[in-house]
Design an enzyme around this catalytic site. Structure first.
Site, PDB file in Angstrom:
ATOM      1  N   CYS A 193      42.710  38.708  46.305  1.00  0.00           N
ATOM      2  CA  CYS A 193      42.310  39.820  45.428  1.00  0.00           C
ATOM      3  C   CYS A 193      43.532  40.699  45.156  1.00  0.00           C
ATOM      4  O   CYS A 193      43.721  41.227  44.067  1.00  0.00           O
ATOM      5  CB  CYS A 193      41.232  40.675  46.084  1.00  0.00           C
ATOM      6  SG  CYS A 193      39.799  39.760  46.644  1.00  0.00           S
ATOM      7  N   HIS A 244      45.208  43.147  42.222  1.00  0.00           N
ATOM      8  CA  HIS A 244      44.619  44.483  42.384  1.00  0.00           C
ATOM      9  C   HIS A 244      45.237  45.339  43.467  1.00  0.00           C
ATOM     10  O   HIS A 244      44.563  46.150  44.085  1.00  0.00           O
ATOM     11  CB  HIS A 244      43.113  44.347  42.620  1.00  0.00           C
ATOM     12  CG  HIS A 244      42.367  43.807  41.442  1.00  0.00           C
ATOM     13  ND1 HIS A 244      42.214  44.512  40.261  1.00  0.00           N
ATOM     14  CD2 HIS A 244      41.744  42.621  41.235  1.00  0.00           C
ATOM     15  CE1 HIS A 244      41.517  43.790  39.398  1.00  0.00           C
ATOM     16  NE2 HIS A 244      41.225  42.624  39.954  1.00  0.00           N
ATOM     17  N   ARG A 282      30.789  39.855  39.683  1.00  0.00           N
ATOM     18  CA  ARG A 282      32.225  40.142  39.521  1.00  0.00           C
ATOM     19  C   ARG A 282      33.021  39.550  40.684  1.00  0.00           C
ATOM     20  O   ARG A 282      34.095  38.988  40.504  1.00  0.00           O
ATOM     21  CB  ARG A 282      32.430  41.652  39.402  1.00  0.00           C
ATOM     22  CG  ARG A 282      33.848  42.139  39.146  1.00  0.00           C
ATOM     23  CD  ARG A 282      34.462  41.647  37.860  1.00  0.00           C
ATOM     24  NE  ARG A 282      35.159  40.384  38.030  1.00  0.00           N
ATOM     25  CZ  ARG A 282      35.750  39.701  37.045  1.00  0.00           C
ATOM     26  NH1 ARG A 282      35.695  40.130  35.799  1.00  0.00           N
ATOM     27  NH2 ARG A 282      36.367  38.577  37.279  1.00  0.00           N
ATOM     28  N   CYS A 341      35.764  36.599  40.257  1.00  0.00           N
ATOM     29  CA  CYS A 341      37.150  36.789  40.702  1.00  0.00           C
ATOM     30  C   CYS A 341      37.561  35.632  41.616  1.00  0.00           C
ATOM     31  O   CYS A 341      38.693  35.161  41.552  1.00  0.00           O
ATOM     32  CB  CYS A 341      37.311  38.121  41.429  1.00  0.00           C
ATOM     33  SG  CYS A 341      37.598  39.514  40.309  1.00  0.00           S
TER      34      CYS A 341
END
Lengths: 268, 197
Positions: free
Chosen positions: A177, A181, A225, A229
């Site tokens: 992730c 991010h 979501r 992802c």
């Protein structure tokens, strides 16, 4: 004209419109959002969700009215904002999706496989019951502060697990992730990427899911979501309401805690 | 004594939480199409690099991993670093490949534009990586070609916890595709090296 017919027309118009928008970059989406103002196509889905909540279903022909989302049986207002949280009856931390799944099985007598068979729409679908329920329940927390549980030991360990998973690199592309991010002010192609390790970034993201996706013509949930992802990270399919899904959402909710919920949001 | 040293080495390279986290992921994910849960298992490099950027790294271990990555980089087929830039451009644009929603029989893309600016006329570029517009002007020496080939093959040979995929070492792109991407970067007639519009 029935509700479904209006929705189909709406989906077609939005679909054609968004195809044009997609070819023009991010700025045009902001214009589109401004144009809609407070109007969000998610309103139709919210109405559906409310109907589904009160409709008897399953072998027990029961509604979800006695479902306890954390604030007591049947209390929906403010419930979404305090999730994920620990539930003593199942002795684990759950997000809205895991909790709804639990209620459908317990109250309505539905089979676990039936409930989890297709939680999220595929492209071109008009939405699932779960998506509609989550849209309505989230809307009932609109304007309230994000306040996930962090008092129970399991809630704390869900956060710690979520943080570890956030940085977990694996798969063919070595993605995590954090790949996309962990920094502010970056974008992938034209899509702006929030820094989910900060309060501002996590709040901006968490407060706006579930969201109506203009490009897909449906409401997407935070659980979806997370799953998508993972797909983009080249990982296998993330199970709805699973420990990893709940932990990642806990990480985001706690990082964004204190900000006001504005979901269902409106997104590209 | 040897056992203890070995035990120490294992503990050091694999943080104690790693197995636990792997188990959680195994319980939380399922195979989808051609993508299996086998992908959740970390190799040494992935385990080492699963930390926040701000966290200090063990420099000695980082040097070992860097060295191992460098050793595994082969020379390009036929000793030619540069392929066809027009084919390379297609690879750079193509964002598909190895997601469970992708066609496993189609060629993988490099998805370069997701993170890098390349052709200055292309507006839809990402900013996770540095701009590579005008890359050919950085030099065309043998050393520069070798450096870039190595970077594409296994970025960790230079920067251990780089976020770029190991396009060659992980079999994402074929050697031929990598030669084509190299040409897209270096060829003076490639759009990457045209002047800003």
């Amino acid at each position: 004209m029935n509700n479904r017919f209006i929705k189909i027309i709406f989906a077609i118009v939005i679909g054609l419109w968004s195809a044009t928008l997609l070819s023009q970059g991010e700025g045009i989406f902001d214009e589109y959002r401004d144009m809609l103002g407070d109007d969000n196509p998610a309103i139709f889905v919210i109405f559906d969700g409310e109907e589904i909540w009160y409709a008897p279903a399953g072998p027990k022909s029961a509604s979800l009215e006695q479902c306890d989302l954390g604030l007591g049986p049947g209390v929906v207002e403010g419930a979404y904002a305090q999730l994920p949280r620990y539930f003593a009856d199942v002795d684990r931390v759950q997000d809205i999706e895991a909790r709804l799944e639990h209620c459908m099985i317990q109250l309505q007598g539905l089979a676990p496989d039936e409930v989890s068979a297709k939680p999220y729409s595929l492209r071109g679908d008009l939405g699932t019951q779960l998506e509609a329920l989550v849209a309505w329940i989230a809307d009932q927390s609109s304007g309230l502060a994000i306040a996930p549980g962090q008092a129970h030991a399991q809630e704390k360990s869900a956060y710690a697990l979520g943080e570890t998973l956030f940085y977990y690199r694996a798969g063919t592309h070595d993605f995590s992730c954090a790949t996309c991010h962990e920094q502010a002010g970056r974008r992938i192609r034209l899509q702006a990427l929030p820094n989910l390790t900060t309060h501002e970034g996590a709040a901006a993201a968490y407060s706006t899911w579930p969201a109506y996706r203009i490009s897909q013509g449906i409401v997407r949930t935070m659980g979806w979501r997370m799953r998508d992802c993972m797909r983009q990270q080249r990982m296998p399919e993330l199970t709805m309401g699973s420990e990893a899904s709940v932990a990642l959402q806990t990480y985001l909710a706690v990082n964004g805690a204190g900000a006001s919920m504005t979901a269902p949001g409106l997104k590209r | 004594m040897k056992t203890i040293t070995l035990l120490f080495a294992v503990m050091f390279s694999n943080p104690l939480y790693a197995d636990e986290v792997y188990e959680v992921l195994l319980d939380s994910m399922v195979d989808k199409n051609f993508v299996t849960v086998e992908r959740l298992k970390q190799d040494e490099l992935q385990a080492f690099c699963s930390k926040p950027r701000s966290e200090k790294v063990d420099e000695a271990r980082a040097a070992e991993l860097r060295e191992a990555a460098l050793e595994g980089v082969p020379s390009p087929p036929g000793g030619n670093y540069l392929g066809d830039w027009q084919r390379g451009e297609k690879v750079a644009i193509n964002g598909k490949g190895l997601q469970y929603s992708d066609d496993p029989n189609a060629a993988n893309g490099g998805n370069c534009y997701a993170c890098h600016q390349l052709d200055p006329a292309e507006a839809a570029y990402g900013t996770l990586g540095p701009s590579l517009s005008g890359y050919g002007a950085r030099g065309q020496s043998a050393a520069m070609l070798k450096y870039t080939w190595t970077k594409l093959w296994n970025t960790h040979a230079y920067n251990v916890c780089s976020h770029m995929p190991r396009f060659g070492a992980a079999d994402i792109l074929t050697p031929q595709q990598l030669q084509d991407v190299m040409a897209f970067l270096f060829d003076p007639t490639s759009p990457v090296n045209r002047s800003q519009p």
